[in-house]
Design a protein around this motif. Structure first.
Motif, PDB file in Angstrom:
ATOM      1  N   ASN A  37       0.812  -1.209   0.000  1.00  0.00           N
ATOM      2  CA  ASN A  37       0.000   0.000   0.000  1.00  0.00           C
ATOM      3  C   ASN A  37       0.851   1.267   0.000  1.00  0.00           C
ATOM      4  O   ASN A  37       0.588   2.219  -0.735  1.00  0.00           O
ATOM      5  CB  ASN A  37      -0.937  -0.003   1.200  1.00  0.00           C
ATOM      6  CG  ASN A  37      -2.087  -0.975   1.042  1.00  0.00           C
ATOM      7  OD1 ASN A  37      -2.890  -0.858   0.132  1.00  0.00           O
ATOM      8  ND2 ASN A  37      -2.156  -1.958   1.925  1.00  0.00           N
ATOM      9  N   LEU A  38       1.886   1.280   0.828  1.00  0.00           N
ATOM     10  CA  LEU A  38       2.717   2.472   0.964  1.00  0.00           C
ATOM     11  C   LEU A  38       3.503   2.798  -0.301  1.00  0.00           C
ATOM     12  O   LEU A  38       3.585   3.964  -0.704  1.00  0.00           O
ATOM     13  CB  LEU A  38       3.696   2.291   2.129  1.00  0.00           C
ATOM     14  CG  LEU A  38       3.121   2.356   3.546  1.00  0.00           C
ATOM     15  CD1 LEU A  38       4.113   1.776   4.543  1.00  0.00           C
ATOM     16  CD2 LEU A  38       2.776   3.799   3.910  1.00  0.00           C
ATOM     17  N   PHE A  39       4.101   1.770  -0.912  1.00  0.00           N
ATOM     18  CA  PHE A  39       5.083   2.023  -1.955  1.00  0.00           C
ATOM     19  C   PHE A  39       4.599   1.704  -3.367  1.00  0.00           C
ATOM     20  O   PHE A  39       5.195   2.194  -4.332  1.00  0.00           O
ATOM     21  CB  PHE A  39       6.363   1.231  -1.658  1.00  0.00           C
ATOM     22  CG  PHE A  39       6.918   1.474  -0.291  1.00  0.00           C
ATOM     23  CD1 PHE A  39       7.221   2.763   0.119  1.00  0.00           C
ATOM     24  CD2 PHE A  39       7.118   0.433   0.588  1.00  0.00           C
ATOM     25  CE1 PHE A  39       7.729   3.008   1.394  1.00  0.00           C
ATOM     26  CE2 PHE A  39       7.631   0.661   1.869  1.00  0.00           C
ATOM     27  CZ  PHE A  39       7.929   1.953   2.269  1.00  0.00           C
ATOM     28  N   ALA A  40       3.548   0.898  -3.507  1.00  0.00           N
ATOM     29  CA  ALA A  40       3.065   0.557  -4.842  1.00  0.00           C
ATOM     30  C   ALA A  40       1.747   1.240  -5.175  1.00  0.00           C
ATOM     31  O   ALA A  40       1.600   1.823  -6.250  1.00  0.00           O
ATOM     32  CB  ALA A  40       2.909  -0.962  -4.972  1.00  0.00           C
ATOM     33  N   LEU A  41       0.782   1.184  -4.257  1.00  0.00           N
ATOM     34  CA  LEU A  41      -0.553   1.695  -4.568  1.00  0.00           C
ATOM     35  C   LEU A  41      -0.728   3.166  -4.225  1.00  0.00           C
ATOM     36  O   LEU A  41      -1.392   3.905  -4.956  1.00  0.00           O
ATOM     37  CB  LEU A  41      -1.606   0.863  -3.827  1.00  0.00           C
ATOM     38  CG  LEU A  41      -1.663  -0.619  -4.214  1.00  0.00           C
ATOM     39  CD1 LEU A  41      -2.726  -1.336  -3.397  1.00  0.00           C
ATOM     40  CD2 LEU A  41      -1.928  -0.793  -5.706  1.00  0.00           C
ATOM     41  N   PHE A  42      -0.148   3.598  -3.107  1.00  0.00           N
ATOM     42  CA  PHE A  42      -0.336   4.983  -2.649  1.00  0.00           C
ATOM     43  C   PHE A  42       1.010   5.627  -2.312  1.00  0.00           C
ATOM     44  O   PHE A  42       1.256   6.017  -1.167  1.00  0.00           O
ATOM     45  CB  PHE A  42      -1.253   5.009  -1.420  1.00  0.00           C
ATOM     46  CG  PHE A  42      -2.537   4.249  -1.603  1.00  0.00           C
ATOM     47  CD1 PHE A  42      -3.501   4.682  -2.504  1.00  0.00           C
ATOM     48  CD2 PHE A  42      -2.782   3.098  -0.875  1.00  0.00           C
ATOM     49  CE1 PHE A  42      -4.686   3.994  -2.679  1.00  0.00           C
ATOM     50  CE2 PHE A  42      -3.970   2.395  -1.038  1.00  0.00           C
ATOM     51  CZ  PHE A  42      -4.926   2.844  -1.946  1.00  0.00           C
TER      52      PHE A  42
END
Length: 341
Positions: A129-134
């Motif tokens: 979530n932190l580095f790929a999606l958002f």
């Protein structure tokens, strides 16, 4: 790669387990190098049901030998054992034979952690979530979408060599936040470009890779404004049916008033039609979509709340669980200090 004896390695703790393999840390007594031992899942070995995994291991070894240094960004296979009984080494009495792979122990953390850790409250989906999606921030000089870009680079290398690399789920990706660099730790799901049939007899081509990129590394959701939105992995279920996955994506993007929606729906439609002939063509359209996402994130009306949630979730990676990997949160997270989307 060389044939090795397991006695050369001092076994450590289990790092994780996937659908086919158990992965255990180890130390090479000859070189002092940290490595991992990968073997068929013990539950399957004990019941004598590991032959399909053995076939995957043999195929992986053959292809990696054929490719040699042609591709980068994947964990190196340093050695492998003969197919034999390893009960004495692992303290078991199952009487089964199998190979054990010895691979380099890569740096970073998995984008999605071991599912068993989730039971103990570990936010296993945080890195995805932190580095790929958002990716509301990223290393200076880097790209907010370095993960997607590097996966495309990696696939282009395999494609030029005549192969399509699949099963690039976040569980199979290790990431170093400070360097913005990823490493794929499982290259067992390969089909040939000339005869795209996998080990189960399924016909697949480069569009199955494009589907994985859309499923695991894009989302119609906006950045969460509560840190709880970063805990769970996204799209964790593996790809099962090509058309159904695309239908679900089209519905997801069609139901949100997102500036990136049109670009996303175009990608979905073209993948459905199997309308790309090269990775470069897909990259061009994906870049349009990602740029729309970047602009959207920069103009969020609730950017302050989104950034606060992102920062709180980032702090989870300082927890003890992530130190089991070759990951130093003090240095790896130091450069991620301000929103730059």
């Amino acid at each position: 790669m060389e044939v090795v004896e397991l006695e050369r390695y001092e076994a450590g703790g289990i790092l994780g387990a996937g659908a086919d393999y158990e992965v255990r840390a180890a130390l090479d007594r000859d070189t002092g190098r940290q490595v991992v031992l990968k073997r068929p899942k013990p539950q399957m070995v004990r019941r004598g049901l590991h032959q399909a995994t053995e076939g995957r291991t043999d195929r992986t070894l053959q292809i990696r030998q054929d490719l040699g240094p042609a591709v980068t960004g994947v964990s190196a296979i340093l050695g492998y054992t003969q197919r034999q009984n390893h009960d004495a080494y692992f303290g078991e009495d199952w009487g089964q034979e199998y190979r054990v792979l010895v691979e380099e122990r890569v740096r970073g953390i998995p984008l999605v952690g071991d599912p068993m850790a989730r039971i103990t409250g570990v936010p296993v989906g945080a890195a995805q979530n932190l580095f790929a999606l958002f990716p509301l921030t990223h290393p200076v000089g880097g790209s907010p979408f370095a993960i997607q870009e590097q996966l495309l680079d990696l696939e282009e290398g395999f494609f030029r060599a005549g192969y399509i690399l699949l099963d690039l789920r976040p569980q199979n990706i290790f990431y170093q936040p400070d360097a913005g660099r990823l490493t794929v730790i499982d290259c067992g799901d390969l089909v040939t470009v000339s005869a795209p049939t996998d080990s189960r007899g399924r016909k697949r081509d480069i569009h199955d890779f494009f589907l994985e990129i859309l499923k695991f590394y894009t989302t119609p959701q906006s950045p969460p404004t509560q840190s709880s939105g970063y805990r769970e992995a996204y799209g964790l279920r593996p790809v099962v049916r090509f058309e159904e996955e695309l239908d679900q994506m089209a519905r997801g993007y069609g139901n949100v008033p997102d500036p990136a929606r049109n670009a996303a729906l175009y990608l979905v439609a073209k993948v459905r039609d199997r309308g790309y002939s090269t990775v470069a063509e897909f990259r061009q359209d994906l870049t349009v979509y990602l740029e729309a996402v970047r602009i959207r994130n920069r103009k969020l009306t609730n950017l302050a709340a989104a950034w606060q949630a992102w920062s709180e979730a980032l702090a989870w990676l300082r927890g003890e669980h992530w130190r089991r990997y070759l990951f130093d949160p003090e240095s790896e997270l130091a450069g991620l200090a301000a929103p730059t989307a």
